[in-house]
Design a protein around this motif. Structure first.
Motif, PDB file in Angstrom:
ATOM      1  N   ARG B 136      14.687 -26.143  -6.344  1.00 46.11           N
ATOM      2  CA  ARG B 136      13.132 -24.467  -5.868  1.00 46.11           C
ATOM      3  C   ARG B 136      11.836 -24.634  -5.512  1.00 46.11           C
ATOM      4  O   ARG B 136      10.976 -23.829  -5.879  1.00 46.11           O
ATOM      5  N   PHE B 137      10.808 -26.109  -6.291  1.00 46.04           N
ATOM      6  CA  PHE B 137       9.758 -26.546  -5.751  1.00 46.04           C
ATOM      7  C   PHE B 137       9.354 -27.447  -4.532  1.00 46.04           C
ATOM      8  O   PHE B 137      10.480 -29.102  -5.013  1.00 46.04           O
ATOM      9  N   PHE B 138       8.966 -27.259  -3.964  1.00 45.13           N
ATOM     10  CA  PHE B 138       7.951 -29.088  -3.257  1.00 45.13           C
ATOM     11  C   PHE B 138       7.847 -29.985  -4.137  1.00 45.13           C
ATOM     12  O   PHE B 138       7.496 -30.112  -5.275  1.00 45.13           O
ATOM     13  N   GLU B 139       7.964 -31.025  -3.373  1.00 44.81           N
ATOM     14  CA  GLU B 139       8.155 -32.470  -4.577  1.00 44.81           C
ATOM     15  C   GLU B 139       6.871 -32.917  -5.107  1.00 44.81           C
ATOM     16  O   GLU B 139       5.287 -32.162  -4.247  1.00 44.81           O
ATOM     17  N   ALA B 140       6.538 -33.463  -5.462  1.00 44.40           N
ATOM     18  CA  ALA B 140       4.875 -33.479  -6.835  1.00 44.40           C
ATOM     19  C   ALA B 140       3.968 -34.218  -4.921  1.00 44.40           C
ATOM     20  O   ALA B 140       2.796 -34.081  -5.189  1.00 44.40           O
ATOM     21  N   ASN B 141       4.539 -34.662  -5.413  1.00 41.96           N
ATOM     22  CA  ASN B 141       3.573 -35.975  -4.087  1.00 41.96           C
ATOM     23  C   ASN B 141       3.690 -35.114  -2.186  1.00 41.96           C
ATOM     24  O   ASN B 141       3.660 -35.725  -1.143  1.00 41.96           O
ATOM     25  N   HIS B 142       3.937 -33.668  -2.647  1.00 41.34           N
ATOM     26  CA  HIS B 142       3.826 -33.255  -0.921  1.00 41.34           C
ATOM     27  C   HIS B 142       2.732 -33.058  -0.680  1.00 41.34           C
ATOM     28  O   HIS B 142       1.698 -32.685  -1.277  1.00 41.34           O
ATOM     29  N   PRO B 143       2.161 -32.991   0.638  1.00 36.99           N
ATOM     30  CA  PRO B 143       1.247 -33.660   0.895  1.00 36.99           C
ATOM     31  C   PRO B 143       0.224 -32.150   0.996  1.00 36.99           C
ATOM     32  O   PRO B 143      -1.342 -32.023   0.874  1.00 36.99           O
ATOM     33  N   ARG B 144       0.785 -31.154   1.238  1.00 36.64           N
ATOM     34  CA  ARG B 144       0.324 -29.034   1.453  1.00 36.64           C
ATOM     35  C   ARG B 144       0.859 -28.670   0.288  1.00 36.64           C
ATOM     36  O   ARG B 144       0.272 -28.155  -0.098  1.00 36.64           O
ATOM     37  N   TRP B 145       1.821 -28.776  -0.343  1.00 35.17           N
ATOM     38  CA  TRP B 145       1.899 -27.460  -1.294  1.00 35.17           C
ATOM     39  C   TRP B 145       3.035 -28.343  -2.973  1.00 35.17           C
ATOM     40  O   TRP B 145       3.956 -28.468  -3.164  1.00 35.17           O
ATOM     41  N   ALA B 146       2.717 -29.327  -2.731  1.00 35.45           N
ATOM     42  CA  ALA B 146       3.083 -30.054  -4.077  1.00 35.45           C
ATOM     43  C   ALA B 146       3.125 -28.864  -5.470  1.00 35.45           C
ATOM     44  O   ALA B 146       2.657 -28.536  -5.203  1.00 35.45           O
ATOM     45  N   SER B 147       3.999 -29.691  -5.825  1.00 36.30           N
ATOM     46  CA  SER B 147       5.053 -28.471  -6.729  1.00 36.30           C
ATOM     47  C   SER B 147       4.635 -27.134  -6.624  1.00 36.30           C
ATOM     48  O   SER B 147       4.512 -26.679  -7.515  1.00 36.30           O
ATOM     49  N   CYS B 148       4.524 -26.547  -5.477  1.00 35.94           N
ATOM     50  CA  CYS B 148       4.594 -25.292  -5.343  1.00 35.94           C
ATOM     51  C   CYS B 148       6.615 -24.821  -5.241  1.00 35.94           C
ATOM     52  O   CYS B 148       7.070 -25.714  -4.672  1.00 35.94           O
ATOM     53  N   TRP B 149       6.003 -23.596  -5.446  1.00 41.51           N
ATOM     54  CA  TRP B 149       7.647 -23.010  -4.902  1.00 41.51           C
ATOM     55  C   TRP B 149       8.113 -23.218  -3.715  1.00 41.51           C
ATOM     56  O   TRP B 149       7.342 -22.879  -2.577  1.00 41.51           O
ATOM     57  N   THR B 150       9.776 -23.179  -3.118  1.00 34.18           N
ATOM     58  CA  THR B 150      10.051 -23.149  -2.262  1.00 34.18           C
ATOM     59  C   THR B 150      10.280 -21.508  -1.506  1.00 34.18           C
ATOM     60  O   THR B 150      10.761 -21.345  -0.465  1.00 34.18           O
ATOM     61  N   THR B 151      10.333 -20.575  -3.050  1.00 35.17           N
ATOM     62  CA  THR B 151      11.350 -19.399  -2.249  1.00 35.17           C
ATOM     63  C   THR B 151      10.246 -18.565  -2.634  1.00 35.17           C
ATOM     64  O   THR B 151       8.729 -18.919  -3.198  1.00 35.17           O
ATOM     65  N   ILE B 152      10.055 -17.067  -2.482  1.00 35.39           N
ATOM     66  CA  ILE B 152       9.193 -16.705  -2.625  1.00 35.39           C
ATOM     67  C   ILE B 152       9.564 -15.969  -3.697  1.00 35.39           C
ATOM     68  O   ILE B 152       7.930 -15.071  -4.502  1.00 35.39           O
ATOM     69  N   ASN B 153      10.253 -15.655  -4.774  1.00 40.17           N
ATOM     70  CA  ASN B 153      10.024 -14.219  -5.524  1.00 40.17           C
ATOM     71  C   ASN B 153       9.659 -13.283  -5.541  1.00 40.17           C
ATOM     72  O   ASN B 153       8.873 -12.907  -6.213  1.00 40.17           O
ATOM     73  N   THR B 154      10.781 -12.499  -5.069  1.00 37.69           N
ATOM     74  CA  THR B 154       9.696 -10.502  -4.324  1.00 37.69           C
ATOM     75  C   THR B 154       9.686 -10.310  -6.411  1.00 37.69           C
ATOM     76  O   THR B 154      10.553 -10.710  -7.637  1.00 37.69           O
ATOM     77  N   ARG B 155       9.337  -9.731  -6.143  1.00 36.64           N
ATOM     78  CA  ARG B 155       8.934  -9.356  -7.927  1.00 36.64           C
ATOM     79  C   ARG B 155       9.623  -8.201  -8.484  1.00 36.64           C
ATOM     80  O   ARG B 155       9.887  -7.453  -7.734  1.00 36.64           O
ATOM     81  N   TRP B 156       9.878  -8.133  -9.952  1.00 34.19           N
ATOM     82  CA  TRP B 156      11.057  -7.178 -10.625  1.00 34.19           C
ATOM     83  C   TRP B 156      10.637  -5.869 -11.071  1.00 34.19           C
ATOM     84  O   TRP B 156      11.113  -5.224 -11.666  1.00 34.19           O
TER      85      TRP B 156
END
Lengths: 78, 238
Positions: B136-156
């Motif tokens: 669910r996360f981009f790799e820690a060494n991703h140039p732009r989205w390091a350790s960010c969610w790959t999913t949107i996560n709607t609010r419940w």
């Protein structure tokens, strides 16, 4: 500032009041500006609330059989 | 002066936060009425016994259910516990609270039964339903989205009121709890279903606060995931 991954790892520690003051601030600063983390935090809250509504049940037969045990214990004692 | 004032405010905040998350323990400790209750029980007051049973029975059954998989065995553990409680009632010294004492006996009965059950337990029930959500996360060494969610996560918090009370959601709770490693299941059951404080859970299960928190974290993640699957299925179906 924390990454999303850290929010994911630290949310329970945050909820339990286990983070330092600065950790807590960093946590909140991240969540405020990050929609996916706001979603995740709301999902974890909703999960906890839903679990809290799960009413436990107790079979009547079990209750009766335990009360019967109480009665025979009482008889033996008196 | 001002700095000290600020610290005090923050301290107060931290304290209130801590107490707020530790749910108020219902009268599970030595209450002022405990001696009276004990006297009534010893005198054979059935009403008093029924009240105590109504208060503790459901929680005890739930706790027993976290040690053994079989519902029938869990019920037997609760029954055995009460018989042991009655057997020890006259000799009970009151060194711990009555309720603590009952739960200690429950824990002993349950672990004994769990041990004899272990050999027959399916291996899968002992394996972790771990938080394998790293994708669910981009790799820690991703140039732009390091350790960010790959999913949107709607609010419940904006979900329709009954979205998590469907039969599917109920089944998901039962199944997921059963699939959790036993200690994780015990921790989340006591904390989130029964509203015990972390201190009470640590005492009951003999855990360090740190361990308790890690187990709770993993279990909550697993349950969140289970609800997510239910909601996804509903979305696809509608």
């Amino acid at each position: 500032m924390f990454s999303c991954r850290q929010i994911y790892d630290l949310i329970t520690e945050y909820d339990e009041g286990g983070l330092t003051e600065s950790g807590r601030r960093q946590f909140e600063q991240h969540v405020v500006i990050c929609p996916p983390c706001r979603g995740f935090v709301s999902q974890m809250r909703a999960t906890r609330e839903r679990l809290g509504q799960d009413a436990p049940t107790f079979p009547v037969e079990l209750e009766e059989s335990i009360v019967n045990a109480f009665r025979s214990w009482k008889e033996k004692g008196s | 002066m001002e700095a000290a004032g600020v610290t005090r405010v923050l301290d107060a905040e931290t304290t209130s936060r801590t107490t707020a998350t530790h749910q108020p323990a219902p009268d599970r400790h030595t209450g002022p009425d405990e001696r009276a209750l004990l006297a009534m029980l010893r005198a054979g007051d059935e009403e008093a016994f029924r009240r105590l049973l109504a208060e503790l029975g459901p929680v005890m059954l739930r706790v027993a259910g976290t040690y053994v998989r079989d519902k029938q065995v869990a019920a037997e553990i609760v029954q055995e516990t009460w018989i042991a409680v009655l057997g020890g009632l006259d000799g009970f010294q009151g060194r711990s609270s009555l309720r603590n004492w009952i739960f200690t006996i429950l824990g002993n009965c349950a672990s004994r039964r769990a041990q004899s059950e272990t050999r027959s337990a399916p291996v899968s029930s002992l394996q972790g339903a771990g938080d394998d959500e790293l994708n669910r996360f981009f790799e820690a060494n991703h140039p732009r989205w390091a350790s960010c969610w790959t999913t949107i996560n709607t609010r419940w918090d904006a979900l329709p009121e009954n979205a998590l009370t469907t039969a599917e959601a109920q089944a998901a709770i039962t199944e997921k709890l059963k699939a959790l490693p036993p200690t994780q299941c015990a921790v989340i059951t006591l904390r989130d279903l029964e509203g015990w404080s972390s201190e009470e859970v640590c005492t009951m299960l003999g855990l360090t606060p740190e361990n308790q928190r890690v187990l709770l974290h993993r279990a909550r993640l697993a349950l969140r995931r289970a609800f997510e699957e239910v909601l996804d299925d509903e979305r696809i179906a509608s």
